[in-house]
Write a protein that holds these residues in place. Structure first.
Motif, PDB file in Angstrom:
ATOM      1  N   ALA A   2       0.830  -1.211   0.000  1.00  0.00           N
ATOM      2  CA  ALA A   2       0.000   0.000   0.000  1.00  0.00           C
ATOM      3  C   ALA A   2       0.866   1.265   0.000  1.00  0.00           C
ATOM      4  CB  ALA A   2      -0.927  -0.004   1.209  1.00  0.00           C
ATOM      5  N   LEU A   3       1.988   1.219   0.720  1.00  0.00           N
ATOM      6  CA  LEU A   3       2.845   2.406   0.831  1.00  0.00           C
ATOM      7  C   LEU A   3       3.627   2.692  -0.454  1.00  0.00           C
ATOM      8  CD1 LEU A   3       4.199   2.092   4.482  1.00  0.00           C
ATOM      9  CD2 LEU A   3       2.459   3.656   3.608  1.00  0.00           C
ATOM     10  N   LYS A   4       3.663   1.731  -1.382  1.00  0.00           N
ATOM     11  CA  LYS A   4       4.326   1.971  -2.664  1.00  0.00           C
ATOM     12  C   LYS A   4       3.615   3.065  -3.456  1.00  0.00           C
ATOM     13  CE  LYS A   4       6.327  -2.656  -3.262  1.00  0.00           C
ATOM     14  NZ  LYS A   4       6.271  -3.915  -4.047  1.00  0.00           N
ATOM     15  N   ASP A   5       2.342   3.299  -3.140  1.00  0.00           N
ATOM     16  CA  ASP A   5       1.580   4.355  -3.828  1.00  0.00           C
ATOM     17  C   ASP A   5       2.227   5.723  -3.663  1.00  0.00           C
ATOM     18  OD1 ASP A   5      -0.133   2.262  -4.255  1.00  0.00           O
ATOM     19  OD2 ASP A   5      -1.927   3.288  -3.532  1.00  0.00           O
ATOM     20  N   THR A   6       2.910   5.929  -2.541  1.00  0.00           N
ATOM     21  CA  THR A   6       3.456   7.249  -2.203  1.00  0.00           C
ATOM     22  C   THR A   6       4.338   7.807  -3.305  1.00  0.00           C
ATOM     23  OG1 THR A   6       3.475   6.562   0.114  1.00  0.00           O
ATOM     24  CG2 THR A   6       4.681   8.556  -0.432  1.00  0.00           C
ATOM     25  N   SER A   7       5.250   6.977  -3.820  1.00  0.00           N
ATOM     26  CA  SER A   7       6.183   7.467  -4.847  1.00  0.00           C
ATOM     27  C   SER A   7       5.446   7.841  -6.134  1.00  0.00           C
ATOM     28  CB  SER A   7       7.254   6.412  -5.137  1.00  0.00           C
ATOM     29  OG  SER A   7       6.661   5.210  -5.600  1.00  0.00           O
ATOM     30  N   TYR A   8       4.361   7.129  -6.434  1.00  0.00           N
ATOM     31  CA  TYR A   8       3.580   7.435  -7.650  1.00  0.00           C
ATOM     32  C   TYR A   8       2.820   8.750  -7.492  1.00  0.00           C
ATOM     33  CZ  TYR A   8       4.681   2.698  -9.119  1.00  0.00           C
ATOM     34  OH  TYR A   8       5.354   1.556  -9.490  1.00  0.00           O
ATOM     35  N   TYR A   9       2.290   9.000  -6.299  1.00  0.00           N
ATOM     36  CA  TYR A   9       1.641  10.294  -6.037  1.00  0.00           C
ATOM     37  C   TYR A   9       2.657  11.422  -6.188  1.00  0.00           C
ATOM     38  CZ  TYR A   9      -2.650   8.216  -4.103  1.00  0.00           C
ATOM     39  OH  TYR A   9      -3.833   7.545  -3.931  1.00  0.00           O
ATOM     40  N   ARG A  10       3.798  11.242  -5.537  1.00  0.00           N
ATOM     41  CA  ARG A  10       4.812  12.295  -5.541  1.00  0.00           C
ATOM     42  C   ARG A  10       5.263  12.615  -6.973  1.00  0.00           C
ATOM     43  NH1 ARG A  10       7.836  13.659  -1.186  1.00  0.00           N
ATOM     44  NH2 ARG A  10       7.423  11.642  -0.199  1.00  0.00           N
ATOM     45  N   ALA A  11       5.570  11.568  -7.728  1.00  0.00           N
ATOM     46  CA  ALA A  11       6.104  11.775  -9.080  1.00  0.00           C
ATOM     47  C   ALA A  11       5.085  12.457  -9.992  1.00  0.00           C
ATOM     48  CB  ALA A  11       6.529  10.434  -9.668  1.00  0.00           C
ATOM     49  N   ASN A  12       3.845  11.978  -9.969  1.00  0.00           N
ATOM     50  CA  ASN A  12       2.851  12.505 -10.912  1.00  0.00           C
ATOM     51  C   ASN A  12       2.343  13.889 -10.527  1.00  0.00           C
ATOM     52  OD1 ASN A  12       2.042  10.464 -13.156  1.00  0.00           O
ATOM     53  ND2 ASN A  12       2.320   9.204 -11.330  1.00  0.00           N
ATOM     54  N   ILE A  13       2.256  14.173  -9.242  1.00  0.00           N
ATOM     55  CA  ILE A  13       1.835  15.517  -8.827  1.00  0.00           C
ATOM     56  C   ILE A  13       2.931  16.524  -9.161  1.00  0.00           C
ATOM     57  CG2 ILE A  13       1.263  16.963  -6.835  1.00  0.00           C
ATOM     58  CD1 ILE A  13      -0.144  14.492  -5.633  1.00  0.00           C
ATOM     59  N   TRP A  14       4.201  16.125  -8.950  1.00  0.00           N
ATOM     60  CA  TRP A  14       5.296  17.029  -9.281  1.00  0.00           C
ATOM     61  C   TRP A  14       5.375  17.278 -10.788  1.00  0.00           C
ATOM     62  CZ3 TRP A  14       7.642  20.685  -7.003  1.00  0.00           C
ATOM     63  CH2 TRP A  14       7.835  20.653  -5.610  1.00  0.00           C
ATOM     64  N   LYS A  15       5.072  16.264 -11.587  1.00  0.00           N
ATOM     65  CA  LYS A  15       5.052  16.448 -13.038  1.00  0.00           C
ATOM     66  C   LYS A  15       4.024  17.501 -13.430  1.00  0.00           C
ATOM     67  CE  LYS A  15       6.498  11.852 -14.570  1.00  0.00           C
ATOM     68  NZ  LYS A  15       6.014  10.570 -15.166  1.00  0.00           N
ATOM     69  N   ALA A  16       2.849  17.405 -12.814  1.00  0.00           N
ATOM     70  CA  ALA A  16       1.776  18.364 -13.107  1.00  0.00           C
ATOM     71  C   ALA A  16       2.169  19.771 -12.674  1.00  0.00           C
ATOM     72  CB  ALA A  16       0.492  17.924 -12.415  1.00  0.00           C
ATOM     73  N   MET A  17       2.826  19.870 -11.515  1.00  0.00           N
ATOM     74  CA  MET A  17       3.230  21.196 -11.018  1.00  0.00           C
ATOM     75  C   MET A  17       4.416  21.739 -11.785  1.00  0.00           C
ATOM     76  SD  MET A  17       2.662  21.113  -6.859  1.00  0.00           S
ATOM     77  CE  MET A  17       3.821  19.788  -6.519  1.00  0.00           C
TER      78      MET A  17
END
Length: 284
Positions: A97-112
């Motif tokens: 479940a905690l593996k999701d964290t890196s995907y959130y971080r990467a994709n939100i930073w891409k958008a920003m």
């Protein structure tokens, strides 16, 4: 700076569904499932997407309203607790479940990143953005993990309680006579339950005699002996006579070396002897 961060936050909120889908696709790309698991997952997938979308929206809101950080952290905490419970109930391992964290971080930073470059954000604004975004994400991970672990501990405690209740069975032998076989170690919690269940079942079964068989108890020290004596004394107060059977030779040696006072304790070598004596008493 405030206007820049507000716009970035609003961008994340506006794109939350798009980002959530990217997170979901990348996260699930390497996950192997059986046909049965795929069918089950299909029934849950939209709910998981909604959870991801909500979280990304909350992060965007936290960036937009960074001056009101307390409210943002409270909302993130609530999401973390609810989601931690949800994924625990699904049976998802915590590390997965905690593996999701890196995907959130990467994709939100891409958008920003697109907006930061397009709007030529100052270094001060970028550093401020990092100081807002990372704590929000860490806060979510903390409460997600905390709630997951607490749910796990609660499940273990419930299982232990259920096991302990099963491990204190009074078996009726004949009218007014029961046997309570003890197996394993006796700790403080189990001794408390032993007291409660022995008294409760003695009354329910209308016992006059209880055979307490300790052949399955490996160690009897002063604490264990004290708890057993208390149970025997409590039973005597409700008119139940207790006979102890199955004391192992090594346990008897330990009890003697500890100087435990067994005066008044009725002891028999085994269940057969105890049962025989009780039948003789009842036939008088």
């Amino acid at each position: 700076m405030k206007d820049e961060l507000k716009l970035l936050g609003e961008t994340i909120m506006r794109k939350k569904q798009e980002i959530a889908k990217l997170v979901h696709q990348e996260r699930m790309a390497g996950v192997h499932m059986s046909e049965q698991e795929k069918r089950v997952f299909q029934t849950l997938e939209q709910n998981i997407l909604d959870i991801r979308t909500e979280f990304i929206g909350l992060l965007g809101e936290g960036i937009r309203d960074y001056s009101n950080s307390q409210t943002s952290f409270e909302k993130i905490e609530k999401w973390g607790k609810e989601t931690g419970t949800y994924f625990f109930n699904l049976g998802t391992p915590l590390d997965e479940a905690l593996k999701d964290t890196s995907y959130y971080r990467a994709n939100i930073w891409k958008a920003m990143e697109k907006d930061t470059v397009a709007k030529s954000l100052s270094a001060a604004s970028v550093f401020k953005l990092v100081s807002i975004f990372d704590p929000l994400l860490d806060h979510a991970v903390y409460y997600f993990s905390l709630t997951y672990v607490q749910s796990h501990q609660k499940t273990l405690e419930n299982a232990k309680s259920a096991f302990l209740e099963v491990s204190v069975p009074v078996v009726p032998l004949l009218k007014g006579v029961g046997v309570l076989p003890l197996i394993g170690n006796i700790d403080t919690e189990r001794s408390r339950l032993l007291m409660e269940k022995a008294l409760e079942q003695a009354i329910d079964l209308k016992l006059t005699h209880l055979i307490l068989d300790v052949s399955g108890v490996q160690i009897i020290d002063t604490m264990v002996a004290d708890q057993l004596f208390k149970v025997i004394d409590a039973l005597s107060l409700i008119g139940v006579e207790t006979i102890v059977t199955g004391i192992r030779p090594e346990v008897a040696q330990t009890m003697t070396s500890l100087g435990l006072n067994i005066d008044g304790l009725k002891v028999k070598a085994n269940l057969h002897q105890a049962f025989h004596d009780i039948r003789l008493l009842k036939n008088r």
